[in-house]
Motif scaffolding. Structure first.
Motif, PDB file in Angstrom:
ATOM      1  N   CYS A 101       0.909  -1.080   0.150  1.00  0.00           N
ATOM      2  CA  CYS A 101      -0.035   0.014  -0.055  1.00  0.00           C
ATOM      3  C   CYS A 101       0.869   1.360   0.203  1.00  0.00           C
ATOM      4  O   CYS A 101       0.355   2.330  -0.633  1.00  0.00           O
ATOM      5  N   ALA A 102       2.044   1.239   0.677  1.00  0.00           N
ATOM      6  CA  ALA A 102       2.613   2.570   0.804  1.00  0.00           C
ATOM      7  C   ALA A 102       3.170   3.137  -0.457  1.00  0.00           C
ATOM      8  O   ALA A 102       3.376   4.310  -0.530  1.00  0.00           O
ATOM      9  N   ALA A 103       3.512   2.382  -1.524  1.00  0.00           N
ATOM     10  CA  ALA A 103       3.931   2.884  -2.765  1.00  0.00           C
ATOM     11  C   ALA A 103       2.787   3.850  -3.328  1.00  0.00           C
ATOM     12  O   ALA A 103       3.257   4.921  -3.891  1.00  0.00           O
ATOM     13  N   CYS A 104       1.749   3.880  -3.151  1.00  0.00           N
ATOM     14  CA  CYS A 104       0.715   4.637  -3.516  1.00  0.00           C
ATOM     15  C   CYS A 104       0.323   5.707  -2.550  1.00  0.00           C
ATOM     16  O   CYS A 104       0.255   6.685  -2.541  1.00  0.00           O
ATOM     17  N   HIS A 105      -0.257   4.856  -1.215  1.00  0.00           N
ATOM     18  CA  HIS A 105      -0.777   5.587  -0.295  1.00  0.00           C
ATOM     19  C   HIS A 105       0.352   6.565   0.456  1.00  0.00           C
ATOM     20  O   HIS A 105      -0.390   7.308   1.369  1.00  0.00           O
ATOM     21  N   GLY A 106       1.352   6.139   0.529  1.00  0.00           N
ATOM     22  CA  GLY A 106       2.350   6.661   1.430  1.00  0.00           C
ATOM     23  C   GLY A 106       2.602   5.971   2.680  1.00  0.00           C
ATOM     24  O   GLY A 106       1.584   5.502   3.061  1.00  0.00           O
ATOM     25  N   VAL A 107       3.683   6.017   3.435  1.00  0.00           N
ATOM     26  CA  VAL A 107       3.942   5.498   4.652  1.00  0.00           C
ATOM     27  C   VAL A 107       2.858   5.931   5.576  1.00  0.00           C
ATOM     28  O   VAL A 107       2.600   5.344   6.494  1.00  0.00           O
ATOM     29  N   SER A 108       2.565   7.169   5.669  1.00  0.00           N
ATOM     30  CA  SER A 108       1.615   7.836   6.520  1.00  0.00           C
ATOM     31  C   SER A 108       0.344   7.519   6.236  1.00  0.00           C
ATOM     32  O   SER A 108      -0.903   7.952   6.904  1.00  0.00           O
ATOM     33  N   GLY A 150       2.434   8.560  -1.647  1.00  0.00           N
ATOM     34  CA  GLY A 150       3.558   7.608  -2.285  1.00  0.00           C
ATOM     35  C   GLY A 150       4.159   7.996  -3.369  1.00  0.00           C
ATOM     36  O   GLY A 150       3.940   8.858  -4.157  1.00  0.00           O
ATOM     37  N   TYR A 151       5.437   7.368  -3.466  1.00  0.00           N
ATOM     38  CA  TYR A 151       6.145   7.836  -4.774  1.00  0.00           C
ATOM     39  C   TYR A 151       5.166   7.391  -6.072  1.00  0.00           C
ATOM     40  O   TYR A 151       5.355   8.170  -7.029  1.00  0.00           O
ATOM     41  N   VAL A 152       4.756   6.381  -6.029  1.00  0.00           N
ATOM     42  CA  VAL A 152       4.022   5.873  -7.313  1.00  0.00           C
ATOM     43  C   VAL A 152       2.364   6.714  -7.201  1.00  0.00           C
ATOM     44  O   VAL A 152       2.109   7.152  -8.505  1.00  0.00           O
ATOM     45  N   GLY A 153       2.129   6.846  -6.162  1.00  0.00           N
ATOM     46  CA  GLY A 153       0.716   7.792  -6.218  1.00  0.00           C
ATOM     47  C   GLY A 153       1.001   9.116  -6.768  1.00  0.00           C
ATOM     48  O   GLY A 153       0.080   9.822  -7.223  1.00  0.00           O
ATOM     49  N   ALA A 154       2.185   9.666  -6.664  1.00  0.00           N
ATOM     50  CA  ALA A 154       2.451  10.872  -7.013  1.00  0.00           C
ATOM     51  C   ALA A 154       2.596  11.043  -8.495  1.00  0.00           C
ATOM     52  O   ALA A 154       2.085  12.411  -9.136  1.00  0.00           O
ATOM     53  N   LYS A 155       2.918  10.162  -9.168  1.00  0.00           N
ATOM     54  CA  LYS A 155       2.861   9.958 -10.685  1.00  0.00           C
ATOM     55  C   LYS A 155       1.172   9.708 -11.175  1.00  0.00           C
ATOM     56  O   LYS A 155       1.540   9.810 -12.303  1.00  0.00           O
ATOM     57  N   LEU A 156       0.135   9.281 -10.355  1.00  0.00           N
ATOM     58  CA  LEU A 156      -0.844   9.081 -11.159  1.00  0.00           C
ATOM     59  C   LEU A 156      -1.632  10.251 -11.210  1.00  0.00           C
ATOM     60  O   LEU A 156      -1.709  11.245 -10.614  1.00  0.00           O
ATOM     61  N   LEU A 157      -2.595  10.333 -12.236  1.00  0.00           N
ATOM     62  CA  LEU A 157      -3.461  11.423 -12.524  1.00  0.00           C
ATOM     63  C   LEU A 157      -4.526  11.703 -11.563  1.00  0.00           C
ATOM     64  O   LEU A 157      -4.515  12.743 -11.221  1.00  0.00           O
ATOM     65  N   LEU A 158      -5.114  10.536 -11.203  1.00  0.00           N
ATOM     66  CA  LEU A 158      -6.009  10.621  -9.607  1.00  0.00           C
ATOM     67  C   LEU A 158      -5.032  10.163  -8.555  1.00  0.00           C
ATOM     68  O   LEU A 158      -4.634   9.301  -8.601  1.00  0.00           O
ATOM     69  N   GLN A 159      -5.130  11.057  -7.585  1.00  0.00           N
ATOM     70  CA  GLN A 159      -4.357  10.767  -6.575  1.00  0.00           C
ATOM     71  C   GLN A 159      -5.017   9.636  -5.592  1.00  0.00           C
ATOM     72  O   GLN A 159      -6.374   9.780  -5.361  1.00  0.00           O
ATOM     73  N   PRO A 160      -4.209   8.765  -4.972  1.00  0.00           N
ATOM     74  CA  PRO A 160      -4.807   7.556  -4.067  1.00  0.00           C
ATOM     75  C   PRO A 160      -5.506   8.675  -2.979  1.00  0.00           C
ATOM     76  O   PRO A 160      -5.253   9.554  -2.352  1.00  0.00           O
TER      77      PRO A 160
END
Length: 179
Positions: free
Chosen positions: A93-100, A105-115
């Motif tokens: 989960c942390a790749a998109c949602h971030g550790v917090s 997250g690093y992958v989530g920041a690259k998506l058009l829609l944010q997690p």
């Protein structure tokens, strides 16, 4: 004439290897199918054990978000479950949602829609069953994790999100400290 003889031999070769019309021995073997009774005196499906959790491929599986929303979390949010949930959250989960869990997250920041921000009031108000269903079936940009995480593991991730990320409690250590 020689070419015709070679063609006929090559065409009939599978028959001599007992593989004509393509062997299906692997499909038709003696085996016990999932949920099949092994009791020959009482054939038929055996009932699910009490307190069992449905998983993909079973006849009682939750099939849609509406049904999953009504579920309650059967796994107590104890230290063991929260620690397992923390480990799985960091892996899946942390790749998109971030550790917090804030959707950074690093992958989530690259998506058009944010997690989703898992610490937002909107997510906190959702039922555990809704979050479990979202992990199971996926959503707009979130893939399904039903094949990656067992039903119990998904409940443990929810326990971690609820107890640590949303309530601000400190994370449970992976191993208890030595006394």
């Amino acid at each position: 004439m020689m070419r015709l003889s070679i063609a006929i031999v090559l065409l009939l070769a599978p028959a001599f290897a007992h593989a004509w019309p393509w062997s299906d021995d692997m499909a038709n073997q003696i085996s016990i199918k999932p949920q099949e009774s092994v009791d020959l005196k009482n054939p038929g499906m055996t009932p699910y054990p009490k307190r069992s959790i449905p998983i993909p491929g079973t006849s009682s599986m939750i099939r849609d978000m509406e049904a999953s929303e009504k579920q309650t979390n059967p796994i107590p949010a104890d230290d063991k479950s929260v620690a397992l949930g923390k480990n799985l959250f960091e892996i899946y989960c942390a790749a998109c949602h971030g550790v917090s869990g804030k959707g950074d997250g690093y992958v989530g920041a690259k998506l058009l829609l944010q997690p989703f921000d898992l610490t937002a009031e909107q997510t906190i108000e959702r039922s555990d069953g809704f979050i479990w269903g979202y992990m199971t079936f996926g959503g707009a940009i979130m893939p399904s994790y039903a094949n990656d995480l067992s039903a119990t593991e998904r409940w443990s991730v929810i326990n971690y999100v609820r107890k640590v990320l949303q309530n601000g409690q400190s994370a449970v250590a992976d191993e208890p400290a030595a006394k």
